[in-house]
Design an enzyme around this catalytic site. Structure first.
Site, PDB file in Angstrom:
ATOM      1  CB  THR A   1       7.572  -6.230  -9.179  1.00 35.56           C
ATOM      2  OG1 THR A   1       6.824  -5.032  -8.989  1.00 35.56           O
ATOM      3  CG2 THR A   1       6.666  -7.423  -9.070  1.00 35.56           C
TER       4      THR A   1
ATOM      5  CB  VAL B   1       4.360 -10.170  -4.454  1.00 37.53           C
ATOM      6  CG1 VAL B   1       4.873  -9.919  -3.031  1.00 37.53           C
ATOM      7  CG2 VAL B   1       3.855 -11.596  -4.573  1.00 37.53           C
ATOM      8  CG  HIS B   2       0.910  -4.933  -6.141  1.00 37.27           C
ATOM      9  ND1 HIS B   2       0.326  -4.993  -7.386  1.00 37.27           N
ATOM     10  CD2 HIS B   2      -0.061  -5.298  -5.260  1.00 37.27           C
ATOM     11  CE1 HIS B   2      -0.935  -5.364  -7.264  1.00 37.27           C
ATOM     12  NE2 HIS B   2      -1.194  -5.559  -5.989  1.00 37.27           N
ATOM     13  CG  ASP B   3       4.761  -2.289  -2.717  1.00 38.68           C
ATOM     14  OD1 ASP B   3       4.337  -1.702  -3.729  1.00 38.68           O
ATOM     15  OD2 ASP B   3       4.273  -2.111  -1.586  1.00 38.68           O
TER      16      ASP B   3
END
Ligand code: BDR
Ligand code: CA
Length: 331
Positions: A263, A259-261
């Site tokens: 983080t 959930v890249h963004d």
């Protein structure tokens, strides 16, 4: 102690709450961008969200701007202005990621036109005016898409660096390998020239690359906790992530999806959940197989001064605990 055995207590000083971070989120929603925005908007005690600025990236600008306004409406935070920014990268031809985020840029949930419009003026104007007027080194920028808006603002008014406290980027890849090419991550590949402008500006920079985001993965249990919250934010995030994660699970054979963004927002809220090091990083913007690559000199072989803080590890359970706890605060 007073005569007669009376004990005096030191006067209680009020515990000083940490000052909230003055924050602008620049973003291209995007499934994981929407989760990041939910997390930020659920954390007003720590994050003073001044504005959301949008950029073309996962889908064209009209859709990223609509999706930013939608999540703002879902979080009941319509007082946060949304400014639309660059509709294309600085130099290269536009690149989208509808194969990952769907044609609307928001998989798994119905999308529609939100009630409140965009703020007047452009994202670039807003950045220039706000950062010029800001107290020295006071504003944090979270860049969750191609870095075009900040690069354009820096080009117009290089002195705005004085208003910036730090820039925290989702982007890049070194140990993990890329997700658009063997070596390049999407946000850097979509506008490497812009990322080079930001890097060269000398702002304090932190990168959360695929090296860390591919270690913070969904699982059935983590998603079930979000769904069980029973509120609308929990249901939407569950539906979005479930659909979005499947692409990476299938493509990389991962046990769960990143959930890249989100983080980046977790890093601002709880930096102790993450580990990294200061190092020298270079960006390749030349045509060829290395286009968009970030080279992180992890072992200092190039003997260059560090220009970024490069995050490599994160506490996945801590991240999902934080996300779940914050989503529970939303409608
Ligand atoms: C990054 O690219 C986009 O598709 C995501 O929103 C994220 O910002 C991951 O490579
Ligand atoms: Ca993004």
């Amino acid at each position: 102690m007073l005569p007669g055995g009376v004990v005096t207590l030191a006067p209680r000083l009020p515990v000083q709450a940490a000052q909230p971070i003055d924050l602008i989120i620049d973003t291209d929603p995007g499934a994981d961008d929407v989760v990041a925005l939910f997390l930020a908007m659920a954390s007003p005690a720590e994050l003073n969200l001044r504005a959301i600025t949008t950029v073309a990236g996962n889908v064209p600008l009209g859709k990223t701007s609509r999706n930013a306004r939608l999540v703002r409406e879902w979080a009941h935070r319509e007082e946060v202005p949304v400014y639309a920014g660059a509709s294309r990268p600085l130099v290269r031809t536009p690149l989208y990621a509808a194969n990952v985020h769907g044609e609307e840029g928001l998989p798994g949930v119905p999308v529609y036109e939100p009630g409140e419009p965009l703020a007047e003026g452009t994202a670039v104007q807003y950045l220039v005016e706000t950062l010029k007027a800001a107290a020295p080194h006071s504003i944090t920028l979270a860049l969750l898409g191609p870095q075009t808006n900040l690069a354009l603002a820096l080009g117009q008014a290089p002195s705005i660096v004085q208003g910036i406290k730090q820039v925290v980027v989702m982007g890049g890849a070194h140990f993990n390998g890329g997700n658009v090419s063997p070596v390049a991550e999407f946000n850097l590949f979509a506008d490497p020239q812009a990322a080079k402008v930001v890097l060269a500006s000398g702002v304090k920079l932190t990168y959360l690359p695929l090296d860390v985001t591919h270690k913070i993965l969904t699982s059935e249990a983590r998603l079930a906790r979000i769904r069980q919250l029973g509120n609308q934010a929990g249901s939407r995030v569950y539906d979005i992530i479930r659909c979005y994660a499947q692409h990476d699970i299938d493509h990389y054979g991962l046990p769960g999806g990143p959930v890249h963004d989100a983080t980046v927002i977790a890093y601002l809220l709880k930096p102790h959940l993450f580990k990294g090091r200061d190092l020298y990083m270079a960006i390749d913007a030349r045509d060829g197989v290395g286009f968009g690559q970030t080279l992180a000199d992890y072992y200092g072989s190039l003997k260059q001064p560090a220009n970024v803080h490069w995050v490599t590890d994160g506490d996945a359970e801590g991240f999902f605990d934080l996300l779940t706890e914050r989503l529970a605060r939303l409608p």
